[in-house]
Design a protein around this motif. Structure first.
Motif, PDB file in Angstrom:
ATOM      1  N   ASP A 213       9.339  52.851  44.833  1.00 29.44           N
ATOM      2  CA  ASP A 213       8.801  51.536  44.497  1.00 29.44           C
ATOM      3  C   ASP A 213       7.282  51.619  44.334  1.00 29.44           C
ATOM      4  O   ASP A 213       6.732  51.282  43.282  1.00 29.44           O
ATOM      5  N   LEU A 214       6.587  52.117  45.351  1.00 29.54           N
ATOM      6  CA  LEU A 214       5.134  52.234  45.264  1.00 29.54           C
ATOM      7  C   LEU A 214       4.707  53.206  44.177  1.00 29.54           C
ATOM      8  O   LEU A 214       3.630  53.056  43.583  1.00 29.54           O
ATOM      9  N   THR A 295       9.697  47.003  51.516  1.00 23.91           N
ATOM     10  CA  THR A 295       9.246  46.272  50.332  1.00 23.91           C
ATOM     11  C   THR A 295       9.767  44.845  50.318  1.00 23.91           C
ATOM     12  O   THR A 295       9.184  43.980  49.672  1.00 23.91           O
ATOM     13  N   SER A 297      12.049  43.270  48.832  1.00 25.06           N
ATOM     14  CA  SER A 297      12.338  42.643  47.545  1.00 25.06           C
ATOM     15  C   SER A 297      13.589  41.782  47.663  1.00 25.06           C
ATOM     16  O   SER A 297      14.565  42.181  48.314  1.00 25.06           O
ATOM     17  N   ARG A 334       8.861  39.376  49.668  1.00 23.37           N
ATOM     18  CA  ARG A 334       8.108  40.603  49.946  1.00 23.37           C
ATOM     19  C   ARG A 334       7.240  40.468  51.202  1.00 23.37           C
ATOM     20  O   ARG A 334       6.158  41.034  51.300  1.00 23.37           O
TER      21      ARG A 334
END
Length: 471
Positions: A213-214, A295, A297, A334
């Motif tokens: 993700d990052l 994260t 999400s 988030r």
């Protein structure tokens, strides 16, 4: 501490000179004219820079002989410290490798842009197919998009390949390390104590697990964070235990290893099938459960099953540990309850009680390798054809993954019937007011969630019915 990134590349030990940005992607470094004795390794391609197309696939060679395909566009250079990397150039030894010959002879390549990544996935699959759960050629190829060649000949190559028996090269030592260049500091601790001390000292640093993700913020948005705390080398975060009533999963365990642990656990078979749709083998080779939680999400694939099974998160700091239910850990879009000096150490995942019904579902624009539009996980208990308890959990329906209390209340205590599930599905309109975006309208999301809940009834009542269509 060491100031130089060291890894094995195509069987050869490399120690990089100081001054190379540790937070650049592995793909950028490979394609620069410094990778191999001053020559770029440009067989590894840049296609999407998102981990979707597989053109950048390289393979991590494990000490136990395992081969893990990963996306070089998402992996950061500092994460490769202490690892062994194989690129397509490292397969040939004067003549084409057997995988490359098979691809050519099967007419499985045309323009060739995607072929190097496909070759690397095939090379990894040839070894993985000998292990439980590793033999599906379609799954092995799901992370590689070919834009001009039909998949039939490629799949035939994958299915016919045999392991070449190549032994893994010696891995360089992976002690605690710190790399600095161009105003960026990259910490790679080897112990939990070191990681917690660094977390307390640098609360603003990026917490990097797998980076799937990052890594997008580097590959796509070209961000250069001033400080990165990479957790992939922390031994304690790699622990994984399967117990009679629960699994304790270290926050740094890649999904690929978790799937290996799920093999043979009949009560968690729906979770196994569901997680195989989380990204591709390349994504699952690096991505972690801890990262998915961190994260936060709303469409994080792992979150609905964690909620349904009432999983807990073990949070660690230099001052000790605390345990929170996943439902309390997720506080908003988030946002989480993680304190500035804490990291996620482990996830405690209860196994379904005997006789319980577990189902995990996902709606997405394509079956494989796609982000969820709506995801769901259901855990029900039955007694005498009556639902005695229900946990109905959804992703993509709110700012965070969440349970559906109104629908649960309708279903709990009701007779096992189509009408009961229809009533529970209607109650979802009281639980969620979904947002609309390019993945789906609010109406589509609501109707999709209702359909998934109704399908649960038919999955159990009529297991002979074909309830979904796969291409």
């Amino acid at each position: 501490m060491t100031a130089s990134i060291a890894f094995t590349l195509n069987g050869r030990h490399r120690v990089l000179p100081p001054g190379i940005l540790p937070g650049m992607t592995l793909l950028d470094w490979l394609r620069a004219p410094v990778a191999e004795g001053g020559a770029a390794l440009r067989g590894t391609k840049e296609g999407c820079a998102e981990g979707d197309c597989g053109a950048c696939t390289v393979v991590l060679e494990e000490a136990d002989g395992g081969r893990v395909p990963v996306n070089a566009c998402l992996a950061l250079l500092g994460q490769m410290h202490g690892r062994a990397i194989r690129t397509v150039e490292g397969l040939a030894d004067g003549t084409p490798h057997a995988v490359q010959r098979a691809m050519a002879e099967a007419d499985a390549t045309q323009c060739g842009f995607c072929t190097p990544g496909i070759v690397m996935s095939a090379w990894a699959h040839a070894r993985q197919k000998a292990h439980p759960g590793g033999g599906d050629a379609h799954e092995a190829l799901a992370g590689n998009l070919c834009r001009c060649t039909g998949y039939r000949p490629i799949l035939e190559v994958f299915e016919a390949l045999a392991d070449d028996g190549t032994l893994p090269p010696p891995l360089p030592p992976a002690a605690s390390a710190e790399f600095a260049a161009s105003g960026q500091v990259f910490h790679r601790p080897a112990t939990l104590a070191e990681a917690l001390a660094l977390r307390a000292a640098h609360p603003g640093a990026w917490l990097l697990a797998g980076g799937t993700d990052l890594g997008l913020r580097v590959s796509e948005h070209r961000e250069t964070p001033p400080r990165i705390l990479a957790l992939g080398g922390v031994a304690e975060l790699q622990a994984l235990s399967v117990e009679a009533e629960r699994l304790v999963i270290g926050a740094g365990v890649p999904y690929g290893r978790l799937l290996d642990a799920l093999q043979g656990l009949e009560d968690l078979r729906p979770l196994d099938a569901y997680l195989r749709r989380l990204g591709s083998r390349q994504i699952r080779g690096m991505g972690t459960l801890g990262g998915n939680l961190g994260t936060a999400s709303p469409i994080g694939d792992a979150l609905p099953p964690l909620l349904a099974l009432d999983a807990a998160v073990v949070l660690a700091s230099a001052g000790g540990e605390r345990i929170l239910p996943v439902a309390a850990f997720l506080t908003g879009y988030r946002r989480t309850a993680l304190a500035a000096d804490e990291i996620i150490r482990a996830v405690v995942l209860p196994r379904p009680p005997p006789g319980a019904i577990l189902a995990c579902e996902k709606l997405s624009k394509r079956h494989d390798q796609d982000i969820s539009t709506v995801s769901a996980a259901f855990l029900l208990r039955l007694e005498s054809d009556r639902v005695t308890a229900a946990r109905l959990c959804f992703g993509g329906m709110a700012a965070t993954a969440a349970r559906a209390p109104h629908a649960e209340a309708v279903l709990a205590g009701a007779a096992w019937s189509e009408a009961g599930f229809d009533a529970a599905a209607a109650a979802l309109a009281q639980d969620f007011t979904p947002l609309a975006d390019w993945r789906g309208s609010a109406e589509y999301r609501l109707r999709g969630a209702q359909g998934l809940l109704r399908r649960l009834y038919w999955r159990v009542a009529r297991p002979d019915l074909r309830l979904e269509v796969q291409g």
